[in-house]
Design an enzyme around this catalytic site. Sequence first.
Site, PDB file in Angstrom:
ATOM      1  N   LYS A  22      48.140   7.452  12.857  1.00  0.00           N
ATOM      2  CA  LYS A  22      47.932   8.196  11.620  1.00  0.00           C
ATOM      3  C   LYS A  22      46.508   8.739  11.616  1.00  0.00           C
ATOM      4  O   LYS A  22      45.542   7.979  11.813  1.00  0.00           O
ATOM      5  CB  LYS A  22      48.098   7.222  10.452  1.00  0.00           C
ATOM      6  CG  LYS A  22      48.905   7.736   9.294  1.00  0.00           C
ATOM      7  CD  LYS A  22      49.115   6.586   8.321  1.00  0.00           C
ATOM      8  CE  LYS A  22      49.617   7.084   7.014  1.00  0.00           C
ATOM      9  NZ  LYS A  22      49.640   6.002   6.012  1.00  0.00           N
TER      10      LYS A  22
HETATM   11  C1  E4P Z   1      51.670   6.098   3.218  1.00  0.00           C
HETATM   12  O1  E4P Z   1      51.640   6.499   4.343  1.00  0.00           O
HETATM   13  C2  E4P Z   1      50.542   6.251   2.277  1.00  0.00           C
HETATM   14  O2  E4P Z   1      49.376   5.698   2.800  1.00  0.00           O
HETATM   15  C3  E4P Z   1      50.901   5.634   0.951  1.00  0.00           C
HETATM   16  O3  E4P Z   1      52.207   6.061   0.597  1.00  0.00           O
HETATM   17  C4  E4P Z   1      49.904   5.934  -0.139  1.00  0.00           C
HETATM   18  O4  E4P Z   1      50.414   5.489  -1.363  1.00  0.00           O
HETATM   19  P1  E4P Z   1      49.505   5.297  -2.666  1.00  0.00           P
HETATM   20  O5  E4P Z   1      49.095   6.653  -3.150  1.00  0.00           O
HETATM   21  O6  E4P Z   1      50.416   4.623  -3.652  1.00  0.00           O
HETATM   22  O7  E4P Z   1      48.331   4.467  -2.272  1.00  0.00           O
END
Ligand code: E4P
Length: 216
Positions: A83
Site C-alpha cells: 500500500k
Molecule cells: C483501508 O484500507 C483504509 O485504511 C481504511 O478503510 C480507513 O478507514 P477509516 O477512515 O475508518 O480510518
Amino acid sequence: MKFFIDTAETNVIRELAETGLVDGVTTNPSLVAKLGRPFGEVIAEICEITPGPVSAEVVATDYDTMLAEGRKLAAIAGNVAVKVPLTWDGLRACRALSDEGTAVNVTLCFSANQALLAAKAGATFISPFIGRLDDIHIDGMELIEEIRAIYDNYFYDTQILAASIRGPNHVRLSALAGADVATLPPDVLKGLANHPLTDKGLTAFLADAHKAGVTV
Ligand code: E4P
C-alpha cells in the site's frame, strides 16, 4: 463484489475467514500500531490465514525508501499487496513495484483525478476513502461513481476498493456504484446479515415447529 476485512487483529480475521466470505485483508499503519506487535510478524500471520490479498502499507514518504519498504513487505508473502499513499512519490513507487510484479494498493484517494493517476501508474487497487469524505460533507459515493465511469471509459483494470466504510449503507451503495471490492470493519461485515424481520420470522417458524413437534 469482493469483501476485504479492514483490521490487523489476527484473531478476528481468523474467525471471519472461517465464514468463507472474506476475500482479503487491508491494514494501515494506525491499525497495526494498535496491536503493539512487530509489523512484519503481523503481516506474515495475516498472510497465512488468508490466501487473498493482504494490504501492508509503507511508512516512508520518499520514493527510494518507499520502494525499499515495498520490496521488503512484498518479500513477506506472495499475497502481500503493497500500500502506497497517493503522492507523486507514491505513484512512482507504484509504477516501479507493479513493473516488478508486485500488487499495489494506492491509498488515501479523495478525487477522481487521483484515481486516474493511480490507474496509469499500474495500481492493482485504488482506495477511495468514502467515510472520510462524508465526514467533511462531500458525498463519498459520487467519487466511487466517477472512478467507475472513468475506468470503464478507458478499460483500466485497476480495482476500485471502497475504503473507510462506516456502515452497511456504504456497502450497499458501493456495490450499486460498481466498486469491485469493499473493505469492511469486522462489525460492519457482521452487521450485513442482520434484519429484524429475519429474527422475527425465525422465532415464529421455530415456535410453530416446536408446537407441532416437527423435527428434521
Ligand atoms: C483501508 O484500507 C483504509 O485504511 C481504511 O478503510 C480507513 O478507514 P477509516 O477512515 O475508518 O480510518
